[in-house]
Design a protein around this motif. Structure first.
Motif, mmCIF file in Angstrom:
data_model
loop_
_atom_site.group_PDB
_atom_site.id
_atom_site.type_symbol
_atom_site.label_atom_id
_atom_site.label_comp_id
_atom_site.label_asym_id
_atom_site.label_seq_id
_atom_site.Cartn_x
_atom_site.Cartn_y
_atom_site.Cartn_z
ATOM 1 N N SER A 169 1.207 -1.193 0.076
ATOM 2 C CA SER A 169 -0.222 0.050 0.020
ATOM 3 C C SER A 169 1.074 1.466 -0.030
ATOM 4 O O SER A 169 0.506 2.607 -0.409
ATOM 5 C CB SER A 169 -1.199 -0.201 1.277
ATOM 6 O OG SER A 169 -0.147 -0.121 2.491
ATOM 7 N N LEU A 170 2.283 1.046 0.515
ATOM 8 C CA LEU A 170 3.089 2.256 0.625
ATOM 9 C C LEU A 170 3.308 2.476 -0.857
ATOM 10 O O LEU A 170 3.838 3.672 -1.266
ATOM 11 C CB LEU A 170 4.413 2.362 1.506
ATOM 12 C CG LEU A 170 3.912 2.086 2.979
ATOM 13 C CD1 LEU A 170 5.204 1.786 3.735
ATOM 14 C CD2 LEU A 170 3.620 3.858 3.459
ATOM 15 N N GLY A 171 3.881 1.551 -1.535
ATOM 16 C CA GLY A 171 4.336 1.621 -2.888
ATOM 17 C C GLY A 171 3.029 2.300 -3.895
ATOM 18 O O GLY A 171 3.294 2.738 -4.232
ATOM 19 N N LEU A 172 2.017 1.815 -3.139
ATOM 20 C CA LEU A 172 0.764 2.392 -3.837
ATOM 21 C C LEU A 172 0.532 3.812 -4.348
ATOM 22 O O LEU A 172 0.233 5.155 -4.793
ATOM 23 C CB LEU A 172 -1.116 1.501 -3.870
ATOM 24 C CG LEU A 172 -1.725 2.295 -4.589
ATOM 25 C CD1 LEU A 172 -2.279 1.749 -5.840
ATOM 26 C CD2 LEU A 172 -3.387 1.504 -4.266
ATOM 27 N N THR A 173 0.810 4.273 -2.965
ATOM 28 C CA THR A 173 0.604 5.668 -2.349
ATOM 29 C C THR A 173 1.542 6.965 -3.044
ATOM 30 O O THR A 173 0.814 7.328 -3.519
ATOM 31 C CB THR A 173 1.081 5.613 -1.014
ATOM 32 O OG1 THR A 173 -0.478 5.150 -0.504
ATOM 33 C CG2 THR A 173 0.413 7.284 -0.074
ATOM 34 N N LEU A 174 2.874 6.114 -3.410
ATOM 35 C CA LEU A 174 3.726 6.726 -3.620
ATOM 36 C C LEU A 174 3.161 6.944 -5.086
ATOM 37 O O LEU A 174 3.263 8.221 -5.711
ATOM 38 C CB LEU A 174 5.212 6.338 -3.725
ATOM 39 C CG LEU A 174 6.443 6.600 -4.170
ATOM 40 C CD1 LEU A 174 6.641 8.161 -3.147
ATOM 41 C CD2 LEU A 174 7.543 5.865 -3.469
ATOM 42 N N ARG A 175 2.887 5.822 -5.908
ATOM 43 C CA ARG A 175 3.267 5.843 -7.259
ATOM 44 C C ARG A 175 1.511 6.906 -7.576
ATOM 45 O O ARG A 175 1.272 7.665 -8.495
ATOM 46 C CB ARG A 175 2.785 4.539 -8.127
ATOM 47 C CG ARG A 175 4.261 3.807 -7.722
ATOM 48 C CD ARG A 175 3.874 2.760 -8.508
ATOM 49 N NE ARG A 175 3.296 1.404 -7.666
ATOM 50 C CZ ARG A 175 1.771 0.883 -7.780
ATOM 51 N NH1 ARG A 175 1.838 1.693 -9.507
ATOM 52 N NH2 ARG A 175 1.582 -0.150 -7.206
ATOM 53 N N ALA A 176 0.409 6.943 -6.282
ATOM 54 C CA ALA A 176 -0.721 7.622 -7.024
ATOM 55 C C ALA A 176 -0.538 9.110 -6.642
ATOM 56 O O ALA A 176 -0.840 10.359 -7.801
ATOM 57 C CB ALA A 176 -1.511 7.410 -5.506
#
Length: 312
Positions: A169-176
């Motif tokens: 989820s951290l990576g998804l947040t960063l990419r978002a």
């Protein structure tokens, strides 16, 4: 045959050594640019890490004190870039150029204060650690299993960052945040906070590349020793399409190109050395003009985010 194997082993080892500072800086740039902050300040961050690690190691005789100091300095430079780019909304290209120029001048001045100008100061280096058994494997053993802790850390970081970026989820947040910050903000994500952390991580990793350059590769500091490596790391990031594995492989390609030109020069062939010296930069240029196909950056890269409430 043994001589050929020894030459190949030496060439591959040199390629890996030359690519490690690039990979640290490029992976740092990946965090920053995936969050939407353009980071051409990698050159200044790498040079800062090199100088601070050299100065602290020279003063204390402790390579780990130098490494920790480089991490701290890199994070501060990253936070400065974030402050200029995210909070003050300075043009991110201008901010990066200012950091690069400032780092070049300050490290040159600092080197004249810290080091003896008459002689090159030899520094303590981070020793290699051979993994029993594995380091004896022909060709691959010395290449992968007889390295220092920074090199081992990089080899672990590549799959770790890949997993973090695409499977958490951290990576998804960063990419978002890097692709559509408005939607991320609407979902309750603190866009500025994510970008601050990402650019600080960028500074830390780039500074570790500088520390490796000084404490492992050459074991001394000279003015401007980064010699464009931060820009080549940026080219590798574009060449690798902002993906950790592809970016690391691009850095290995550039490292192999530099190792090749050094060895070709040693053979005293009738080739101008200037032509050989430009090989890594020519390869980077080919990468930037789309040798491996068109690279699509994060949609919000280089665009300051302004909350809707401040627009009204």
């Amino acid at each position: 045959m043994d001589n050929n194997l020894a030459f190949l082993s030496d060439y591959l080892s040199a390629s890996l050594r030359l690519s490690i500072p690039l990979a640290f800086a490029a992976l740092g740039g990946l965090f920053s640019e995936r969050s939407g902050v353009l980071n051409i300040a990698l050159e200044g961050m790498l040079l800062t890490g090199a100088f601070v690690s050299a100065a602290v190691t020279f003063a204390t005789g402790n390579v780990w004190a130098g490494t920790v100091a480089a991490i701290a300095a890199g994070s501060l430079v990253g936070l400065l870039h974030a402050f200029l780019s995210v909070t003050l909304r300075v043009d991110q290209l201008v901010s990066g150029l200012a950091i690069n120029l400032s780092a070049a001048g300050l490290t040159a001045f600092g080197a004249r204060l810290v080091f003896n100008l008459e002689t090159t100061q030899k520094l303590a280096g981070i020793p290699a650690i051979a993994i029993p058994g594995l380091s004896q494997i022909p060709l691959l053993g010395p290449l992968l299993f007889n390295q220092d802790l920074l090199a081992y850390s990089l080899l672990l970081l590549i799959p770790l960052i890949t997993y973090l970026l695409f499977h958490t989820s951290l990576g998804l947040t960063l990419r978002a945040v890097g692709e559509y910050p408005r939607a991320a903000d609407t979902a309750g994500i603190q866009v500025a906070w994510v970008r601050y952390v990402s650019v600080a991580l960028s500074g830390i990793l780039a500074a570790l590349g500088g520390a490796y350059l000084v404490l492992v590769h050459v074991k001394f500091f000279t003015e401007g020793m980064s010699a464009g490596k931060g820009f080549i790391a940026l080219a590798a990031l574009i060449f690798g399409r902002w993906h950790p594995v592809y970016t690391a492989l691009a850095c290995l390609l550039f490292g192999a190109t530099e190792a090749l030109q050094l060895r070709v020069q040693a053979f005293n062939l009738a080739i101008p050395y200037q032509l050989l010296t430009m090989l890594p930069y020519a390869t980077a240029l080919l990468a930037l003009i789309g040798l491996a196909g068109k690279s699509t950056p994060p949609a919000a890269l280089g665009i300051p985010y302004v909350k809707e409430s401040t627009d009204e």
